[in-house]
Design a protein around this motif. Structure first.
Motif, PDB file in Angstrom:
ATOM      1  N   ALA A  42      10.579  -5.255  -6.335  1.00 23.10           N
ATOM      2  CA  ALA A  42      10.244  -5.702  -7.699  1.00 23.10           C
ATOM      3  C   ALA A  42       9.404  -6.964  -7.699  1.00 23.10           C
ATOM      4  O   ALA A  42       8.583  -7.185  -8.599  1.00 23.10           O
ATOM      5  N   LEU A  43       9.565  -7.812  -6.694  1.00 23.05           N
ATOM      6  CA  LEU A  43       8.834  -9.082  -6.646  1.00 23.05           C
ATOM      7  C   LEU A  43       7.373  -8.898  -6.254  1.00 23.05           C
ATOM      8  O   LEU A  43       6.534  -9.755  -6.539  1.00 23.05           O
ATOM      9  N   TRP A  44       7.056  -7.790  -5.600  1.00 17.76           N
ATOM     10  CA  TRP A  44       5.702  -7.588  -5.097  1.00 17.76           C
ATOM     11  C   TRP A  44       4.940  -6.494  -5.839  1.00 17.76           C
ATOM     12  O   TRP A  44       3.857  -6.093  -5.414  1.00 17.76           O
ATOM     13  N   GLN A  45       5.472  -6.059  -6.966  1.00 22.06           N
ATOM     14  CA  GLN A  45       4.746  -5.062  -7.749  1.00 22.06           C
ATOM     15  C   GLN A  45       3.492  -5.662  -8.378  1.00 22.06           C
ATOM     16  O   GLN A  45       2.496  -4.968  -8.572  1.00 22.06           O
ATOM     17  N   ASN A  46       3.551  -6.952  -8.723  1.00 22.11           N
ATOM     18  CA  ASN A  46       2.387  -7.674  -9.231  1.00 22.11           C
ATOM     19  C   ASN A  46       1.925  -8.636  -8.144  1.00 22.11           C
ATOM     20  O   ASN A  46       2.612  -9.602  -7.831  1.00 22.11           O
ATOM     21  N   MET A  61      -2.209 -10.504   3.548  1.00 19.00           N
ATOM     22  CA  MET A  61      -2.616  -9.166   3.976  1.00 19.00           C
ATOM     23  C   MET A  61      -1.427  -8.413   4.566  1.00 19.00           C
ATOM     24  O   MET A  61      -1.274  -7.198   4.358  1.00 19.00           O
ATOM     25  N   CYS A  62      -0.586  -9.118   5.297  1.00 14.70           N
ATOM     26  CA  CYS A  62       0.606  -8.508   5.887  1.00 14.70           C
ATOM     27  C   CYS A  62       1.538  -7.987   4.791  1.00 14.70           C
ATOM     28  O   CYS A  62       2.044  -6.860   4.867  1.00 14.70           O
ATOM     29  N   MET A  63       1.756  -8.815   3.752  1.00 13.74           N
ATOM     30  CA  MET A  63       2.619  -8.391   2.664  1.00 13.74           C
ATOM     31  C   MET A  63       1.985  -7.268   1.854  1.00 13.74           C
ATOM     32  O   MET A  63       2.684  -6.373   1.358  1.00 13.74           O
ATOM     33  N   LEU A  64       0.670  -7.299   1.725  1.00  6.65           N
ATOM     34  CA  LEU A  64      -0.027  -6.211   1.035  1.00  6.65           C
ATOM     35  C   LEU A  64       0.200  -4.891   1.751  1.00  6.65           C
ATOM     36  O   LEU A  64       0.522  -3.874   1.135  1.00  6.65           O
ATOM     37  N   GLN A  65       0.027  -4.899   3.071  1.00  6.61           N
ATOM     38  CA  GLN A  65       0.211  -3.677   3.848  1.00  6.61           C
ATOM     39  C   GLN A  65       1.658  -3.183   3.791  1.00  6.61           C
ATOM     40  O   GLN A  65       1.915  -1.980   3.792  1.00  6.61           O
ATOM     41  N   LYS A  66       2.581  -4.111   3.704  1.00 11.48           N
ATOM     42  CA  LYS A  66       3.991  -3.745   3.661  1.00 11.48           C
ATOM     43  C   LYS A  66       4.387  -3.132   2.325  1.00 11.48           C
ATOM     44  O   LYS A  66       5.191  -2.186   2.271  1.00 11.48           O
ATOM     45  N   HIS A  67       3.826  -3.666   1.228  1.00  9.21           N
ATOM     46  CA  HIS A  67       4.271  -3.251  -0.106  1.00  9.21           C
ATOM     47  C   HIS A  67       3.200  -2.499  -0.895  1.00  9.21           C
ATOM     48  O   HIS A  67       3.382  -2.291  -2.094  1.00  9.21           O
ATOM     49  N   VAL A  68       2.126  -2.092  -0.253  1.00 17.35           N
ATOM     50  CA  VAL A  68       0.994  -1.537  -0.990  1.00 17.35           C
ATOM     51  C   VAL A  68       1.377  -0.304  -1.815  1.00 17.35           C
ATOM     52  O   VAL A  68       0.823  -0.065  -2.885  1.00 17.35           O
ATOM     53  N   GLU A  69       2.326   0.487  -1.347  1.00 13.69           N
ATOM     54  CA  GLU A  69       2.694   1.682  -2.091  1.00 13.69           C
ATOM     55  C   GLU A  69       3.527   1.367  -3.331  1.00 13.69           C
ATOM     56  O   GLU A  69       3.633   2.185  -4.227  1.00 13.69           O
ATOM     57  N   GLU A  70       4.142   0.178  -3.362  1.00 12.03           N
ATOM     58  CA  GLU A  70       4.927  -0.211  -4.536  1.00 12.03           C
ATOM     59  C   GLU A  70       4.131  -1.067  -5.514  1.00 12.03           C
ATOM     60  O   GLU A  70       4.525  -1.220  -6.673  1.00 12.03           O
ATOM     61  N   ILE A  71       3.010  -1.627  -5.066  1.00  9.34           N
ATOM     62  CA  ILE A  71       2.225  -2.530  -5.923  1.00  9.34           C
ATOM     63  C   ILE A  71       1.616  -1.759  -7.081  1.00  9.34           C
ATOM     64  O   ILE A  71       0.985  -0.717  -6.897  1.00  9.34           O
ATOM     65  N   THR A  72       1.810  -2.278  -8.290  1.00  8.46           N
ATOM     66  CA  THR A  72       1.219  -1.662  -9.478  1.00  8.46           C
ATOM     67  C   THR A  72       0.134  -2.525 -10.112  1.00  8.46           C
ATOM     68  O   THR A  72      -0.638  -2.041 -10.939  1.00  8.46           O
ATOM     69  N   SER A  73       0.078  -3.809  -9.724  1.00  5.52           N
ATOM     70  CA  SER A  73      -0.902  -4.717 -10.319  1.00  5.52           C
ATOM     71  C   SER A  73      -1.501  -5.621  -9.249  1.00  5.52           C
ATOM     72  O   SER A  73      -0.768  -6.219  -8.466  1.00  5.52           O
ATOM     73  N   ILE A  74      -2.837  -5.698  -9.224  1.00  8.05           N
ATOM     74  CA  ILE A  74      -3.561  -6.539  -8.263  1.00  8.05           C
ATOM     75  C   ILE A  74      -4.455  -7.508  -9.025  1.00  8.05           C
ATOM     76  O   ILE A  74      -5.196  -7.119  -9.937  1.00  8.05           O
ATOM     77  N   ASN A  75      -4.383  -8.804  -8.658  1.00  7.06           N
ATOM     78  CA  ASN A  75      -5.243  -9.827  -9.237  1.00  7.06           C
ATOM     79  C   ASN A  75      -5.902 -10.592  -8.094  1.00  7.06           C
ATOM     80  O   ASN A  75      -5.202 -11.169  -7.259  1.00  7.06           O
ATOM     81  N   ILE A  76      -7.227 -10.575  -8.043  1.00  4.47           N
ATOM     82  CA  ILE A  76      -7.971 -11.247  -6.976  1.00  4.47           C
ATOM     83  C   ILE A  76      -8.843 -12.336  -7.588  1.00  4.47           C
ATOM     84  O   ILE A  76      -9.620 -12.091  -8.508  1.00  4.47           O
ATOM     85  N   ARG A  99      -5.102   3.099   0.949  1.00  6.26           N
ATOM     86  CA  ARG A  99      -3.658   3.268   1.012  1.00  6.26           C
ATOM     87  C   ARG A  99      -3.166   4.205  -0.087  1.00  6.26           C
ATOM     88  O   ARG A  99      -3.828   4.434  -1.092  1.00  6.26           O
ATOM     89  N   LYS A 100      -1.968   4.741   0.113  1.00  9.35           N
ATOM     90  CA  LYS A 100      -1.314   5.499  -0.931  1.00  9.35           C
ATOM     91  C   LYS A 100      -0.693   4.518  -1.918  1.00  9.35           C
ATOM     92  O   LYS A 100      -0.392   3.391  -1.579  1.00  9.35           O
ATOM     93  N   GLY A 101      -0.502   4.970  -3.117  1.00 10.02           N
ATOM     94  CA  GLY A 101       0.090   4.106  -4.122  1.00 10.02           C
ATOM     95  C   GLY A 101      -0.320   4.537  -5.510  1.00 10.02           C
ATOM     96  O   GLY A 101      -0.969   5.569  -5.694  1.00 10.02           O
ATOM     97  N   SER A 102       0.081   3.750  -6.476  1.00 13.72           N
ATOM     98  CA  SER A 102      -0.234   4.060  -7.869  1.00 13.72           C
ATOM     99  C   SER A 102      -0.558   2.775  -8.604  1.00 13.72           C
ATOM    100  O   SER A 102       0.269   2.220  -9.333  1.00 13.72           O
ATOM    101  N   LEU A 140      -4.745   4.301 -13.178  1.00 13.71           N
ATOM    102  CA  LEU A 140      -5.144   2.966 -13.640  1.00 13.71           C
ATOM    103  C   LEU A 140      -5.127   2.903 -15.169  1.00 13.71           C
ATOM    104  O   LEU A 140      -5.692   3.756 -15.844  1.00 13.71           O
ATOM    105  N   LYS A 141      -4.477   1.844 -15.688  1.00 14.42           N
ATOM    106  CA  LYS A 141      -4.390   1.652 -17.134  1.00 14.42           C
ATOM    107  C   LYS A 141      -5.144   0.412 -17.610  1.00 14.42           C
ATOM    108  O   LYS A 141      -5.595   0.367 -18.744  1.00 14.42           O
ATOM    109  N   HIS A 142      -5.252  -0.589 -16.723  1.00 15.13           N
ATOM    110  CA  HIS A 142      -5.865  -1.860 -17.123  1.00 15.13           C
ATOM    111  C   HIS A 142      -6.899  -2.267 -16.076  1.00 15.13           C
ATOM    112  O   HIS A 142      -6.583  -2.373 -14.884  1.00 15.13           O
TER     113      HIS A 142
END
Length: 388
Positions: A42-46, A61-76, A99-102, A140-142
């Motif tokens: 839940a902490l890494w969805q955003n 990058m390490c955390m991205l690779q670990k949680h990429v399938e659970e991430i729903t929001s990315i801000n760069i 990666r796989k994900g949504s 993608l919604k936003h």
């Protein structure tokens, strides 16, 4: 410390969600329980990449690779003057795309100069192109690139429209844009759930609005338009088209911003009757009393928030007081023209129902709830009232 350790996981996770990445990494080391909470899905969805502060990029990058399938929001967030920032952003976007994900929300913010002439310009566009055609963004919604320092074109917006029919918000208010009404029309036709569009006034036209009506699209609630220079004057929207659009979508709110590049003719050409104008920001280098009078004449029944920055004058003061008195729905008013304490007192007297009033005058005391002025402005209160 004992009380902190005994807090439920969902409470700690909520608290940790307000902590930046570097501090999250430190929280990993506090104890076994906190390590478990920080690693919660839940902490890494955003996920936010602040490349302005490149510290901890490898860990990100390490955390991205670990949680990429659970991430729903990315801000760069990047700085365009630093080539390494852009390179890293391209790496991150490419990593997400393969990666796989949504992914449901994607935001790219840039600080610095326009990079349209940079050799990295084409590279980041290519990375975005790959992302927008990958399976990871199928839901993608936003989508937001309002702070990008390079132009968004028809090609990217067309890909966005054709591959992401569940889009609900699109923000393409970049400093420069080559988007034409053609691709905006396509966006409305292919994205029936679109509720909010932020774009330049040059990207809309009468044909776009008529096509929106004909397609039966009724989801749009917020149309946020910016106007910077005189090109859009050739695309004036007639009162008849605005009336048809307002009748088709009764809940539609138009938010309009004029930059300092606008002329008085620009403002008079765009502020047509029947536009369902809810919020207006007017920045002017000229005497703006006639523009304010036009706002009062056309939008006294719909205007809720009004912000103005213009040279002070007796005529402007008179026009603003008349606007304040007549606009029955106005709840937020910000005036960055130094019209003096007497003006502030008159505004409060004419419109005591204002939830928020901002002025650059500092020379008076006030107990009015929700009233903030100059250096005494309370940013937390402004945010609470919904002005920021």
């Amino acid at each position: 410390m004992e009380n902190w350790i005994n807090l439920p996981e969902h409470v700690l996770t909520t608290i940790f969600s307000y902590v930046d990445f570097e501090d999250k990494m430190r929280l990993f080391l506090v104890c076994k329980y906190w390590n478990h909470c920080v690693g919660s899905v839940a902490l890494w969805q955003n996920f936010s990449f602040n490349l302005i502060r490149p510290v901890g990029l490898e860990a990100q990058m390490c955390m991205l690779q670990k949680h990429v399938e659970e991430i729903t929001s990315i801000n760069i967030h990047i700085v365009t003057e630093l080539d390494t920032n852009i390179e890293n952003a391209c790496t991150i976007i490419s990593e997400i795309a393969k990666r796989k994900g949504s992914l449901e929300s994607f935001t790219l913010c840039c600080s610095g100069a326009n990079i349209v002439w940079s050799p990295l310009f084409s590279k980041i566009l290519k990375s975005l192109d790959i992302l927008l055609t990958s399976g990871v963004t199928s839901k993608l919604k936003h989508f937001s690139c309002s702070e990008m320092k390079f132009p968004i074109g028809d090609g990217m917006l067309t890909k966005l429209a054709l591959n992401h029919t569940d889009l609900e918000t699109v923000d393409i208010q970049t400093q420069s844009t080559s988007v034409t009404p053609y691709s905006v029309k396509l966006l409305f036709q292919t994205c029936p759930k679109l509720r909010k569009l932020c774009a330049s006034f040059t990207t809309v036209s009468e044909d776009v609005f008529l096509a929106l009506i004909e397609s039966g699209h009724r989801s749009l609630r917020i149309l946020n338009l910016t106007f910077g220079a005189g090109r859009a004057i050739r695309r004036r929207i007639s009162p008849e088209v605005w009336r048809k659009l307002a009748d088709h979508i009764p809940d539609l709110r138009v938010l309009l911003t004029f930059s300092f590049l606008c002329t008085e003719n620009d403002i008079r050409g765009i502020l047509q009757p029947c536009m369902p104008l809810s919020e207006l920001t007017m920045n002017a280098l000229f005497e703006a009393s006639r523009g304010v009078a036009l706002v009062e004449e056309n939008y006294w029944g719909s205007l809720q928030k009004f912000t103005i920055t213009a040279p002070p004058s007796p005529e402007l003061q008179k026009a603003l007081l008349s606007l304040t008195q007549k606009c029955v729905k106005m709840t937020h008013f910000a005036c960055y023209s130094d019209l003096g304490p007497s003006f502030d007192i008159a505004v409060r007297s004419l419109r005591p129902t204002l939830r928020c009033y901002i002025s650059i005058s500092d020379d008076f005391d006030d107990n009015f709830v929700g009233f903030m002025a100059g250096r005494s402005a309370d940013l937390n209160k402004l945010q609470e009232l919904g002005y920021l």
